[in-house]
Scaffold this motif. Structure first.
Motif, PDB file in Angstrom:
ATOM      1  N   ASP A  20      23.954  13.745  25.129  1.00 21.77           N
ATOM      2  CA  ASP A  20      24.363  13.095  23.870  1.00 21.77           C
ATOM      3  C   ASP A  20      25.149  11.833  24.196  1.00 21.77           C
ATOM      4  O   ASP A  20      26.139  11.895  24.918  1.00 21.77           O
ATOM      5  N   ILE A  21      24.694  10.714  23.664  1.00 24.03           N
ATOM      6  CA  ILE A  21      25.411   9.455  23.864  1.00 24.03           C
ATOM      7  C   ILE A  21      25.767   8.929  22.474  1.00 24.03           C
ATOM      8  O   ILE A  21      24.891   8.495  21.722  1.00 24.03           O
ATOM      9  N   LEU A  68      23.508  12.833  34.434  1.00 27.63           N
ATOM     10  CA  LEU A  68      24.098  11.733  33.657  1.00 27.63           C
ATOM     11  C   LEU A  68      25.108  12.220  32.615  1.00 27.63           C
ATOM     12  O   LEU A  68      25.830  11.407  32.031  1.00 27.63           O
ATOM     13  N   ASP A  69      25.155  13.521  32.413  1.00 25.42           N
ATOM     14  CA  ASP A  69      26.014  14.064  31.355  1.00 25.42           C
ATOM     15  C   ASP A  69      27.474  14.167  31.830  1.00 25.42           C
ATOM     16  O   ASP A  69      28.057  15.240  31.880  1.00 25.42           O
ATOM     17  N   TRP A 104      29.101   8.137  33.553  1.00 22.71           N
ATOM     18  CA  TRP A 104      27.750   7.616  33.329  1.00 22.71           C
ATOM     19  C   TRP A 104      27.517   7.336  31.861  1.00 22.71           C
ATOM     20  O   TRP A 104      26.861   6.360  31.499  1.00 22.71           O
ATOM     21  N   LYS A 105      28.106   8.179  31.013  1.00 27.15           N
ATOM     22  CA  LYS A 105      27.903   7.960  29.578  1.00 27.15           C
ATOM     23  C   LYS A 105      28.561   6.654  29.131  1.00 27.15           C
ATOM     24  O   LYS A 105      28.015   5.909  28.323  1.00 27.15           O
ATOM     25  N   SER A 106      29.748   6.388  29.696  1.00 23.00           N
ATOM     26  CA  SER A 106      30.414   5.149  29.275  1.00 23.00           C
ATOM     27  C   SER A 106      29.645   3.939  29.804  1.00 23.00           C
ATOM     28  O   SER A 106      29.554   2.905  29.144  1.00 23.00           O
ATOM     29  N   LEU A 107      29.036   4.096  30.988  1.00 21.66           N
ATOM     30  CA  LEU A 107      28.216   3.011  31.541  1.00 21.66           C
ATOM     31  C   LEU A 107      26.994   2.761  30.639  1.00 21.66           C
ATOM     32  O   LEU A 107      26.632   1.622  30.344  1.00 21.66           O
ATOM     33  N   LEU A 135      20.760  -2.048  31.688  1.00 25.55           N
ATOM     34  CA  LEU A 135      21.346  -0.749  31.994  1.00 25.55           C
ATOM     35  C   LEU A 135      20.788  -0.216  33.314  1.00 25.55           C
ATOM     36  O   LEU A 135      21.529   0.305  34.144  1.00 25.55           O
ATOM     37  N   ALA A 136      19.479  -0.403  33.499  1.00 26.41           N
ATOM     38  CA  ALA A 136      18.837   0.109  34.718  1.00 26.41           C
ATOM     39  C   ALA A 136      19.531  -0.441  35.960  1.00 26.41           C
ATOM     40  O   ALA A 136      19.773   0.266  36.925  1.00 26.41           O
TER      41      ALA A 136
END
Ligand SMILES: Cc1cc2nc3c(=O)[nH]c(=O)nc-3n(C[C@H](O)[C@H](O)[C@H](O)COP(=O)(O)OP(=O)(O)OC[C@H]3O[C@@H](n4cnc5c(N)ncnc54)[C@H](O)[C@@H]3O)c2cc1C
Length: 410
Positions: A80-81, A352-353, A357-360, A373-374
């Motif tokens: 979830d982002i 990624l959870d 990583w989520k803030s990125l 993003l990649a």
């Protein structure tokens, strides 16, 4: 009468190019096969706020504002982002297209609906365009033809400029009645049996209406998109409980750089020119940007009365200068993604959870420029390196990750 330009197709790309040329004082005729501009809708209508701004269309077309995404793996992981600000807008696509067509007309372009173009023939001054109008064949002459006639472009075929070898996403979708408590998040479904090489989606419009779809891309077709659609519904029964289909839709999106988008006295724009994002299949933003470049090159060529191949080649050059790397990156990511098993996808989402990583993702995620993003996710270790490997190769960095990383971040 010889028009300066005939635009074939009254989608966003065609109308936008027509408006720009008409504003510069050129005589422009738009020929659209359907009776009503924008219908039938074959689009999920998800765009960035930037796209709305570039289009100049009013906020009235916005149905919902989306602030985040939930990504579902086939094996149970979920990422979830959720951002505090809007990242995407769900728009009324038919109204969006109508608005652009009206603006082109206000600028002076003529619009003929119910006019299906069936042939182009070279003349001394440009092209003779033949269209079926109310069962009769009518011919129109123009110095320049712009093919904005979508993914199955007849203009591209007639000019022998087909991007037939480019990969295509084939999609099956529907407008549905579906209850949603949270209307601010888009759902993405990943998995080989749900959307091979592609993704399934649910875009909430309000608490009771959503757009749902899936498809496949870049892979040998195993199942029809309609089978994949049913499979997603079956695989997430809680998610789609009591869903009622209002209307089915779907279509194709061509992807990757088109080898050639110009010919003497002719240009292609939008889907006809493969101006789409290989990561999402979104084509409205790139089509509008393509229309800006196309109209600028066309206006200059018309003014100088030089519609030669050499002159119009500038369009391809400018387009590629701006978008070739972004598009190649997207194609590369898709090709890498094809190698991901369901278990890889599951592990990637779990990896990624984490807050970092989520803030990125929140900071650098942009639906129009996914490569931004990649690049940042590069440092996420072997998972991400596997993912971006093909993208690097396509952009000419070779398969050397270390050098590729250095080049791409520099
Ligand atoms: C299922 C699906 C979902 C999508 N979701 C999104 C999304 O959420 N966001 C996004 O940005 N993009 C999305 N897209 C892609 C987007 O719809 C296209 O990229 C966009 O419509 C391209 O605009 P265009 O003006 O180039 O072509 P089109 O919108 O396809 O317009 C082409 C026009 O040409 C007309 N035409 C075709 N042939 C002729 C002819 N011979 N004579 C006269 N007229 C002709 C057609 O009737 C049409 O009006 C989606 C596509 C599909 C299939």
């Amino acid at each position: 009468m010889i028009y300066d330009t005939i635009v074939v197709g009254a989608g966003p790309s065609g109308c936008s190019a027509a408006e720009r040329l008409a504003t510069e004082g050129f005589s422009v005729l738009i020929l659209e096969e359907h009776r009503k501009v924008g219908e039938p809708v074959q689009c999920a209508g998800l765009i960035s706020p930037r796209t709305l701004q570039v289009s100049g269309v009013t906020e009235d077309v916005v149905i919902n504002r989306l602030t985040g995404v939930r990504v579902f793996s086939p094996l149970g992981a979920r990422l979830d982002i959720c951002a505090g600000r809007e990242h995407a807008l769900a728009v009324d696509r038919a109204a969006f297209d109508r608005y652009l067509a009206e603006r082109a007309q206000e600028a002076g372009a003529e619009l003929l609906t119910g006019a299906r173009v069936r042939d182009l023939q070279r003349t001394g001054t440009g092209y003779r365009v033949t269209a079926y109008i109310s069962g009769n064949c009518t011919a129109f002459d123009a110095r320049l033809v712009i093919g904005a006639d979508g993914a199955n472009s007849l203009v591209a075929k007639k000019l022998a400029l087909p991007a037939g070898k480019n990969p295509r996403a084939v999609m099956y979708a529907a407008d549905v009645e579906l209850h949603r408590e949270d209307t601010s998040l888009v759902d993405i479904f990943l998995g080989r049996q749900l959307a091979p090489g592609w993704f399934g989606w649910v875009i909430p419009l309000n608490k009771h209406l959503c757009r749902v779809g899936t498809g496949h891309a870049f892979c040998r077709r195993k199942h029809s998109p309609s089978y994949l659609f049913r499979n997603i519904i079956r695989s997430f029964p809680e998610h789609f409980r009591d869903m009622k289909i209002i209307r089915y839709t779907g279509g194709i999106v061509p992807m990757g750089l088109a080898p050639r988008i110009y010919a003497p006295h002719a240009l292609l724009v939008g889907d006809a020119a493969c101006q789409t994002k290989p990561i999402s299949g979104g084509g409205i933003y790139l089509g509008l940007r393509g229309a800006q470049v196309c109209a600028a090159v066309a206006a200059r060529a018309l003014r100088e009365d030089d519609l030669s191949e050499k002159k119009l080649a500038r369009y391809q050059q400018l387009w590629e200068e701006e978008f070739a790397e972004e598009i190649n990156c997207g194609v590369g990511h898709r090709q890498s993604y094809l190698r991901f098993s369901d278990s890889d996808i599951d592990q990637l989402l779990r990896f990624l959870d984490k807050p970092y990583w989520k803030s990125l993702i929140l900071k650098h995620g942009d639906i129009d420029y996914p490569s931004w993003l990649a690049r940042r996710l590069f440092s996420a270790g072997p998972w991400m390196q596997k993912f971006v490997r093909a993208a690097l190769a396509l952009n000419g960095y070779g398969l050397n990750l270390k050098n590729g990383l250095k080049n791409i971040l520099s």
